[in-house]
Design a protein around this motif. Structure first.
Motif, PDB file in Angstrom:
ATOM      1  N   GLY A   1       0.808  -1.214   0.000  1.00 30.28           N
ATOM      2  CA  GLY A   1       0.000   0.000   0.000  1.00 30.28           C
ATOM      3  C   GLY A   1       0.839   1.261   0.000  1.00 30.28           C
TER       4      GLY A   1
ATOM      5  N   ASP B   1       0.534   3.858  -3.122  1.00 27.55           N
ATOM      6  CA  ASP B   1       0.036   5.208  -2.887  1.00 27.55           C
ATOM      7  C   ASP B   1       0.929   6.240  -3.561  1.00 27.55           C
ATOM      8  OD1 ASP B   1      -1.921   6.910  -1.567  1.00 27.55           O
ATOM      9  OD2 ASP B   1      -0.303   7.533  -0.250  1.00 27.55           O
TER      10      ASP B   1
ATOM     11  N   LEU C   1      -3.271  -1.362   4.798  1.00 29.40           N
ATOM     12  CA  LEU C   1      -2.412  -0.990   3.666  1.00 29.40           C
ATOM     13  C   LEU C   1      -2.585  -1.937   2.485  1.00 29.40           C
ATOM     14  CD1 LEU C   1      -0.308   1.431   3.448  1.00 29.40           C
ATOM     15  CD2 LEU C   1      -1.396   1.049   5.638  1.00 29.40           C
TER      16      LEU C   1
ATOM     17  N   TRP D   1      -5.557  -2.942   1.685  1.00 26.15           N
ATOM     18  CA  TRP D   1      -6.715  -2.267   1.072  1.00 26.15           C
ATOM     19  C   TRP D   1      -6.253  -1.043   0.276  1.00 26.15           C
ATOM     20  CZ3 TRP D   1      -8.311   2.773   1.926  1.00 26.15           C
ATOM     21  CH2 TRP D   1      -9.484   3.146   1.269  1.00 26.15           C
ATOM     22  N   VAL D   2      -5.323  -0.269   0.845  1.00 24.32           N
ATOM     23  CA  VAL D   2      -4.801   0.911   0.144  1.00 24.32           C
ATOM     24  C   VAL D   2      -4.197   0.497  -1.195  1.00 24.32           C
ATOM     25  CG1 VAL D   2      -3.029   2.716   0.187  1.00 24.32           C
ATOM     26  CG2 VAL D   2      -4.389   2.256   2.239  1.00 24.32           C
TER      27      VAL D   2
ATOM     28  N   ASP E   1      -7.071  -0.306  -3.571  1.00 23.33           N
ATOM     29  CA  ASP E   1      -7.840   0.911  -3.831  1.00 23.33           C
ATOM     30  C   ASP E   1      -7.107   1.818  -4.809  1.00 23.33           C
ATOM     31  OD1 ASP E   1     -10.022   2.930  -2.941  1.00 23.33           O
ATOM     32  OD2 ASP E   1      -8.131   4.020  -2.636  1.00 23.33           O
ATOM     33  N   ARG E   2      -5.797   2.030  -4.589  1.00 24.90           N
ATOM     34  CA  ARG E   2      -5.034   2.894  -5.492  1.00 24.90           C
ATOM     35  C   ARG E   2      -4.838   2.233  -6.845  1.00 24.90           C
ATOM     36  NH1 ARG E   2      -6.131   4.764  -0.997  1.00 24.90           N
ATOM     37  NH2 ARG E   2      -4.798   6.308   0.082  1.00 24.90           N
TER      38      ARG E   2
ATOM     39  N   LYS F   1     -11.651  -4.548   2.976  1.00 21.63           N
ATOM     40  CA  LYS F   1     -12.168  -3.559   3.923  1.00 21.63           C
ATOM     41  C   LYS F   1     -13.198  -4.175   4.857  1.00 21.63           C
ATOM     42  CE  LYS F   1     -13.690   1.216   4.220  1.00 21.63           C
ATOM     43  NZ  LYS F   1     -13.974   2.468   3.486  1.00 21.63           N
TER      44      LYS F   1
ATOM     45  N   TYR G   1      -4.829   7.505   5.099  1.00 25.01           N
ATOM     46  CA  TYR G   1      -4.868   6.705   3.874  1.00 25.01           C
ATOM     47  C   TYR G   1      -6.278   6.581   3.292  1.00 25.01           C
ATOM     48  CZ  TYR G   1       0.031   5.305   4.128  1.00 25.01           C
ATOM     49  OH  TYR G   1       1.412   5.308   4.127  1.00 25.01           O
TER      50      TYR G   1
ATOM     51  N   PHE H   1      -9.035   5.306   4.645  1.00 27.30           N
ATOM     52  CA  PHE H   1      -9.833   4.137   5.018  1.00 27.30           C
ATOM     53  C   PHE H   1     -11.140   4.562   5.697  1.00 27.30           C
ATOM     54  CE2 PHE H   1     -11.090   0.642   7.809  1.00 27.30           C
ATOM     55  CZ  PHE H   1     -11.012  -0.450   6.949  1.00 27.30           C
TER      56      PHE H   1
END
Length: 635
Positions: free
Chosen positions: A379, A383, A440, A442-443, A446-447, A472, A506, A508
């Motif tokens: 993550g 990011d 992270l 998830w980050v 997501d990104r 998540k 981040y 979330f």
């Protein structure tokens, strides 16, 4: 008033007419000079107590910091006097230490050359050189040089001898287990070389210099050449600092922290070291002593992300380039850390001949944590890739390379996110399902979805949006502890962990999320102490932690600000600023009892968090970050 009395009055004042900085007692009364190749730590008496040549991760030339009277140092002393104060030249990494006695006074100006060849941004000059200039200010001061190199961490005897006018060579030459050990450095000077080696006193009249280099200079240094390098180095740092976005409040601290972070990016590759040192202990007399002269993917990602926001996106671009070069193929998974040239194996060993800082053994080189699995790194780096995507999208071949890496990271997350890992704090014992690692993960997805949409890969994005939602949901179900009323350190745990304060940063959750607000309160309640924070209190491989982790207190201050408790967070932040040393520098850890600095120094984590929190406070008080003008930033 006589001329000499007038000179003394000027000597005792800062050049800007302000009282000079205080010499403090916070543990690390040291400055750092560097050039993106290596650096030197210089104590408040003007002695180099730690320096590696030619690079950050090379063997130490001086490491008195790690073993008094054994490690070697490079000092200057005034006869019948003392160092009175020390400061950085404004907006530079040029350090000045002032000395005075009844007979006179002088300045010791320390720097490592950093400038552009022929003014070309693509041709930086940062040789493995360290330069000291002695400049008389008044009177007829007498001084001596304490030049005592102990190459290769003082593991073998070093011999030094004059090899010609103005030249001293220091050498280690030894056969160990049938293998030759050889290393050398050169000291060039316009002082009497025999007096330098003997430590005899000399009178300072004209300006003099000492140039320590890993290389034997083909062009003999002259006073004019030294002045040219100093002038160009001053200009480089001043120009770089000029491109730093400065919020209305805390400008000086933001710029100083940015300058410290800049000198820790390894120029040849773009990797960022976590700190300049090895084995400075988290607690005096204990064994939490690690080598931080490497590039942690997480630390570096956070560092360049913050610097991008204050005008230095070029550092983020170079770091992403380094990641692409270091992990070039689709089956090459990210490690948590690498050598500054991309080395994958960082074998840890102890140097038992050194006593350690204040007796804190062992002294280590290398870091065995390099083989750990820490899922948060995916993550962290994704990011930064998302933030820098517009830069890479300008060239089709580059953005294709980035897209390949994005998909590789997403595949790794898809395979591993359900598995336990070692977590952000590098627990060396049993693996756990750390909540921050899951966040992270998830980050990362997501990104990756955002990147895919930006690149027109909507089908891929829809498929992986489901994966992000699944991760998540798992965190919200298993990471939340209803009994505690907070997100805890790991699934099933009742212990708090300061890293969960970053959930808001981040994306979330939102600032008004009741679960996050409760997590902030519970973290402060369990981990807070006297305005500082433990990173966690759960027992680890080495027992209980008994020092505060500096970055965690900044995280708490920022979290308080962002959930609307601005005054509380601002006070905590400003109290933390009082923990910097006399030059505005911070280490990794602080003692709760007297806020003494401990851990490796200067610490990138601490300085990036200082900048990040300063920006958050300014934003909460009505300041808006400017548009990204960083494409014009200095190289």
């Amino acid at each position: 008033m006589t001329q000499q009395q007038d000179e003394v009055t000027t000597w005792r004042m800062d050049p800007n007419g302000q009282p000079p900085p205080k010499m403090t007692s916070v543990g690390y009364d040291m400055g750092v000079v560097g050039n993106g190749r290596t650096c030197a730590l210089i104590d408040h008496e003007g002695s180099v107590v730690f320096m590696c040549l030619p690079d950050f991760d090379s063997g130490a030339i001086f490491c008195d910091l790690l073993s008094k009277d054994k490690g070697g140092k490079f000092g200057v002393a005034i006869e019948n006097g003392r160092a009175t104060w020390q400061r950085y030249e404004h907006a530079t990494n040029v350090l000045v230490t002032r000395f005075e006695s009844d007979a006179g006074g002088f300045e010791l100006i320390d720097f490592m050359p950093r400038y552009r060849l022929n003014g070309d941004d693509s041709e930086p000059c940062n040789p493995p050189d360290f330069i000291r200039v002695l400049k008389r200010v008044w009177g007829r001061p007498r001084f001596k040089v304490n030049y005592d190199p102990r190459l290769e961490f003082a593991e073998f005897p070093t011999t030094s001898h004059v090899i010609g006018p103005g030249r001293i060579k220091s050498t280690v030459e030894k056969i160990v287990d049938g293998e030759e050990v050889y290393e050398s450095v050169y000291l060039h000077t316009d002082l009497d070389t025999h007096a330098v080696l003997d430590g005899g006193f000399m009178e300072l009249g004209e300006e003099r210099f000492l140039l320590l280099s890993y290389n034997d200079k083909l062009r003999e240094p002259t006073h004019e050449l030294i002045q040219l390098m100093l002038t160009k180095t001053r200009a480089y740092w001043f120009n770089w600092a000029l491109h730093t976005c400065r919020p209305p409040r805390y400008q000086e601290m933001v710029v100083r922290s940015a300058l410290a972070l800049k000198l820790m990016q390894f120029g040849p590759t773009g990797a960022v070291v976590a700190a300049a040192t090895t084995s400075l202990p988290e607690s005096i007399g204990e064994v939490r002593n690690w080598d931080y002269r490497f590039c942690w993917i997480r630390d570096a990602s956070m560092t360049v992300s913050v610097l991008r926001r204050i005008g230095h996106a070029d550092m983020a671009h170079r770091f992403v380039d380094w990641v692409m070069d270091t992990v070039p193929t689709k089956d090459d998974e990210l490690q948590i850390m690498y050598g500054i040239r991309g080395e994958r194996t960082l074998t840890e060993k102890t140097l038992d001949h050194l006593d350690g800082y204040m007796g804190s053994k062992p002294v280590r080189t290398g870091n065995a944590a390099y083989h750990q699995k820490q899922h948060d790194i995916y993550g962290a780096v994704m990011d930064v890739i998302w933030q820098t995507l517009p830069h890479f999208a300008r060239r089709f071949d580059e953005v294709e390379t980035v897209w390949t890496q994005v998909r590789s990271i997403a595949r790794a997350v898809e395979r591993q996110w359900r598995d336990p890992d070692r977590g952000i704090w590098e627990i060396r014992g049993e693996k756990r399902h750390f909540v921050f690692s899951k966040v992270l993960c998830w980050v990362a997805v997501d990104r990756a979805v955002k990147i895919a949409v930006a690149l027109g890969r909507t089908g891929w994005a829809e498929q992986h949006r489901q994966l992000a939602d699944e991760i998540k949901a798992g965190i919200e179900k298993d990471g939340w502890n209803e009994k505690v009323g907070a997100y805890t350190q790991s699934y099933g745990s009742e212990h708090m962990d300061a890293s969960n304060l970053l959930m808001l940063d981040y994306g979330f959750c939102e600032p008004d999320d009741p679960r996050f607000i409760s997590t902030v309160d519970k973290t402060l309640e369990e981990l807070g102490r006297d305005g500082l924070l433990y990173r966690y209190k759960a027992l680890d491989d080495f027992g209980e932690t008994n020092s505060a982790f500096t970055i965690c207190a900044f995280w708490m201050a920022k979290a308080l600000v962002r959930i609307g408790r601005v005054e509380e967070g601002q006070k905590m932040f400003e109290d933390l600023l009082e923990c910097t040393n006399h030059l505005g520098l911070m280490a990794e850890d602080l003692t709760f009892e007297n806020r003494r600095q401990l851990g490796n120094f200067p610490q990138a984590y601490s300085h990036l968090a200082m900048i990040d929190t300063a920006l958050a406070i300014n934003a909460a008080l009505g300041w808006s970050e400017p548009m990204d003008l960083s494409e014009t930033a200095a190289y």
